[in-house]
Design a protein around this motif. Structure first.
Motif, PDB file in Angstrom:
ATOM      1  N   ILE A 153      38.819  55.201  59.172  1.00 13.31           N
ATOM      2  CA  ILE A 153      39.358  54.252  58.196  1.00 13.31           C
ATOM      3  C   ILE A 153      40.812  54.566  57.860  1.00 13.31           C
ATOM      4  O   ILE A 153      41.660  53.681  57.782  1.00 13.31           O
ATOM      5  CB  ILE A 153      38.504  54.257  56.908  1.00 13.31           C
ATOM      6  CG1 ILE A 153      37.110  53.691  57.192  1.00 13.31           C
ATOM      7  CG2 ILE A 153      39.175  53.441  55.801  1.00 13.31           C
ATOM      8  CD1 ILE A 153      36.135  53.837  56.042  1.00 13.31           C
ATOM      9  N   MET A 154      41.112  55.866  57.671  1.00 11.73           N
ATOM     10  CA  MET A 154      42.430  56.243  57.166  1.00 11.73           C
ATOM     11  C   MET A 154      43.510  56.312  58.243  1.00 11.73           C
ATOM     12  O   MET A 154      44.682  56.135  57.938  1.00 11.73           O
ATOM     13  CB  MET A 154      42.343  57.597  56.450  1.00 11.73           C
ATOM     14  CG  MET A 154      41.559  57.563  55.148  1.00 11.73           C
ATOM     15  SD  MET A 154      42.211  56.367  53.967  1.00 11.73           S
ATOM     16  CE  MET A 154      43.834  57.053  53.644  1.00 11.73           C
ATOM     17  N   SER A 155      43.145  56.587  59.491  1.00 13.43           N
ATOM     18  CA  SER A 155      44.171  56.734  60.532  1.00 13.43           C
ATOM     19  C   SER A 155      44.994  55.458  60.719  1.00 13.43           C
ATOM     20  O   SER A 155      46.232  55.533  60.777  1.00 13.43           O
ATOM     21  CB  SER A 155      43.550  57.205  61.859  1.00 13.43           C
ATOM     22  OG  SER A 155      42.532  56.323  62.282  1.00 13.43           O
ATOM     23  N   GLY A 179      42.946  48.641  49.753  1.00 14.78           N
ATOM     24  CA  GLY A 179      42.777  49.008  48.353  1.00 14.78           C
ATOM     25  C   GLY A 179      41.321  49.023  47.936  1.00 14.78           C
ATOM     26  O   GLY A 179      40.875  49.919  47.198  1.00 14.78           O
ATOM     27  N   THR A 180      40.559  48.047  48.418  1.00 16.97           N
ATOM     28  CA  THR A 180      39.139  47.984  48.079  1.00 16.97           C
ATOM     29  C   THR A 180      38.300  48.929  48.942  1.00 16.97           C
ATOM     30  O   THR A 180      37.391  49.591  48.425  1.00 16.97           O
ATOM     31  CB  THR A 180      38.623  46.542  48.246  1.00 16.97           C
ATOM     32  OG1 THR A 180      39.015  46.040  49.536  1.00 16.97           O
ATOM     33  CG2 THR A 180      39.196  45.633  47.180  1.00 16.97           C
ATOM     34  N   ILE A 181      38.597  49.006  50.233  1.00 13.68           N
ATOM     35  CA  ILE A 181      37.796  49.851  51.130  1.00 13.68           C
ATOM     36  C   ILE A 181      37.908  51.328  50.758  1.00 13.68           C
ATOM     37  O   ILE A 181      36.907  52.047  50.715  1.00 13.68           O
ATOM     38  CB  ILE A 181      38.228  49.630  52.601  1.00 13.68           C
ATOM     39  CG1 ILE A 181      37.570  48.373  53.137  1.00 13.68           C
ATOM     40  CG2 ILE A 181      37.856  50.816  53.469  1.00 13.68           C
ATOM     41  CD1 ILE A 181      37.739  48.145  54.597  1.00 13.68           C
ATOM     42  N   ILE A 182      39.115  51.792  50.471  1.00  9.93           N
ATOM     43  CA  ILE A 182      39.312  53.203  50.127  1.00  9.93           C
ATOM     44  C   ILE A 182      38.558  53.563  48.852  1.00  9.93           C
ATOM     45  O   ILE A 182      37.962  54.636  48.736  1.00  9.93           O
ATOM     46  CB  ILE A 182      40.818  53.519  50.002  1.00  9.93           C
ATOM     47  CG1 ILE A 182      41.474  53.467  51.386  1.00  9.93           C
ATOM     48  CG2 ILE A 182      41.050  54.887  49.372  1.00  9.93           C
ATOM     49  CD1 ILE A 182      42.984  53.570  51.361  1.00  9.93           C
ATOM     50  N   ASP A 211      30.586  49.020  42.948  1.00 11.38           N
ATOM     51  CA  ASP A 211      30.813  48.872  44.380  1.00 11.38           C
ATOM     52  C   ASP A 211      30.391  47.504  44.899  1.00 11.38           C
ATOM     53  O   ASP A 211      30.976  47.000  45.857  1.00 11.38           O
ATOM     54  CB  ASP A 211      30.089  49.977  45.146  1.00 11.38           C
ATOM     55  CG  ASP A 211      30.779  51.319  44.990  1.00 11.38           C
ATOM     56  OD1 ASP A 211      31.820  51.367  44.323  1.00 11.38           O
ATOM     57  OD2 ASP A 211      30.271  52.320  45.515  1.00 11.38           O
ATOM     58  N   ARG A 212      29.384  46.886  44.300  1.00 14.40           N
ATOM     59  CA  ARG A 212      29.010  45.537  44.729  1.00 14.40           C
ATOM     60  C   ARG A 212      30.148  44.550  44.468  1.00 14.40           C
ATOM     61  O   ARG A 212      30.445  43.694  45.294  1.00 14.40           O
ATOM     62  CB  ARG A 212      27.739  45.077  44.009  1.00 14.40           C
ATOM     63  CG  ARG A 212      26.465  45.557  44.669  1.00 14.40           C
ATOM     64  CD  ARG A 212      25.251  44.922  44.056  1.00 14.40           C
ATOM     65  NE  ARG A 212      25.082  45.275  42.651  1.00 14.40           N
ATOM     66  CZ  ARG A 212      24.019  44.928  41.932  1.00 14.40           C
ATOM     67  NH1 ARG A 212      23.052  44.217  42.472  1.00 14.40           N
ATOM     68  NH2 ARG A 212      23.923  45.283  40.664  1.00 14.40           N
ATOM     69  N   VAL A 254      36.217  37.731  49.886  1.00 12.97           N
ATOM     70  CA  VAL A 254      37.435  37.156  49.307  1.00 12.97           C
ATOM     71  C   VAL A 254      38.637  37.331  50.236  1.00 12.97           C
ATOM     72  O   VAL A 254      39.371  36.370  50.501  1.00 12.97           O
ATOM     73  CB  VAL A 254      37.730  37.773  47.922  1.00 12.97           C
ATOM     74  CG1 VAL A 254      39.047  37.230  47.368  1.00 12.97           C
ATOM     75  CG2 VAL A 254      36.588  37.469  46.946  1.00 12.97           C
ATOM     76  N   THR A 255      38.858  38.549  50.734  1.00 18.30           N
ATOM     77  CA  THR A 255      40.027  38.810  51.590  1.00 18.30           C
ATOM     78  C   THR A 255      40.027  37.975  52.866  1.00 18.30           C
ATOM     79  O   THR A 255      41.043  37.357  53.201  1.00 18.30           O
ATOM     80  CB  THR A 255      40.137  40.311  51.927  1.00 18.30           C
ATOM     81  OG1 THR A 255      40.255  41.051  50.711  1.00 18.30           O
ATOM     82  CG2 THR A 255      41.351  40.591  52.798  1.00 18.30           C
TER      83      THR A 255
END
Length: 311
Positions: free
Chosen positions: A209-211, A255-258, A273-274, A283-284
């Motif tokens: 996710i972060m890379s 922003g939401t995933i992290i 989290d829901r 939404v995104t």
């Protein structure tokens, strides 16, 4: 209701609690999310058709954007149709195999999204910082390889998590306090040792996710440095405006995933989290077509041309 080992029984399954257990809210929620899903599909299909039909948009940036739009359709389709069915269903059930399949494709499409956003950042970096080498660096072959690599890495990551999840036993409560089968809610229901799953999610999962996110940050650091060296204020605005849409999508997505995944499992909150998950799963993807088209003159013109052809 007492269930034995879900992993050894094809007839066993889970109950998806959804966003709300209130009977009065099921039909209003169904209507809201049906409209959002239709807007998502129609909006992203229009982006793909506009890019395909306009030869001026046959560039690396729009090639990645069309792939991102396709991925957004797949991403929401994995979750929303089943969610809509459950709003109108009394059982709200999902089979064990169906749950694992949903989890697999959710992770695969979600991670492909993040790598495509990184590929788009690379495209902007080369275009702004190394414009003379843009044509050779971002060749069609290299763009195709980047997309294929995004798919491959994401599906291998998803496959690893799904195989580990399939080896767990589920012998207690079968209610998932979520609107789809995600990793953390499933781990909370397992009666097996989940330490290997949690370690993988926090280490390899964090890296996957972060890379791309770190790559995007580094790319925009160099882009910003190059733009600030431009003598013209108008030139700076033009460059930043071309990157603004991409940065907006990156901020919404990461922003939401992290906030959901890059943290210890002990801090997991069902209610919070829901709500946050709704933002990046529904939404995104719905907002992406608007974000990429409202401030983009070329995209606006391509959409107008497409509309005229269909009249």
């Amino acid at each position: 209701m007492e269930l034995k080992n879900y992993s050894s029984s094809s007839t066993s399954g889970f109950i998806l609690l959804g966003l709300s257990s209130s009977p009065q809210l099921q039909k209003p929620l169904f209507a809201i999310f049906l409209i959002m899903y239709l807007v998502t599909v129609v909006g992203n299909v229009l982006i793909i058709l506009a890019i395909h039909s306009d030869s001026r948009l046959h560039t690396p940036m729009y090639f990645f954007l069309s792939n991102l739009s396709f991925m957004d359709i797949c991403f929401t389709t994995v979750i929303v149709p089943k969610m809509l069915v459950n709003f109108l269903s009394e059982t709200k059930a999902i089979s064990y195999v169906g749950c694992l399949v949903q989890m697999y494709f959710f992770m695969a499409f979600g991670n492909t999204d993040s790598y495509l956003l990184a590929a788009m950042a690379m495209d902007r970096y080369v275009a702004i910082c190394n414009p003379l080498r843009y044509a050779t660096t971002m060749s069609r072959r290299r763009c195709l390889l980047l997309v294929m690599a995004s798919w491959t890495v994401s599906h291998l990551h998803s496959l690893t998590h799904t195989i580990l999840m399939a080896h767990l036993s589920f012998c207690g409560p079968n209610i998932i306090h979520h609107f789809f089968c995600d990793v953390q809610p499933l781990l909370m229901l397992s009666c097996s040792d989940t330490s290997a799953n949690e370690l993988l999610a926090f280490t390899e999962g964090s890296f996957v996710i972060m890379s791309p996110f770190i790559f995007i940050i580094i790319s925009y650091f160099y882009i910003t440095r190059a733009v600030l060296r431009l003598p013209s204020g108008g030139g700076r605005y033009k460059v930043f405006s071309t990157c603004g849409s991409h940065l907006t999508v990156v901020a919404l997505f990461y922003g939401t995933i992290i906030s959901v995944y890059i943290r210890p499992s002990s801090t997991y909150s069902v209610t919070k989290d829901r709500v946050v998950t709704v933002i990046y799963t529904i939404v995104t993807p719905m907002l992406n077509p608007f974000i990429y088209s409202l401030r983009n003159k070329d995209m606006k013109q391509a959409l107008r041309s497409l509309t005229k052809r269909t009249e």
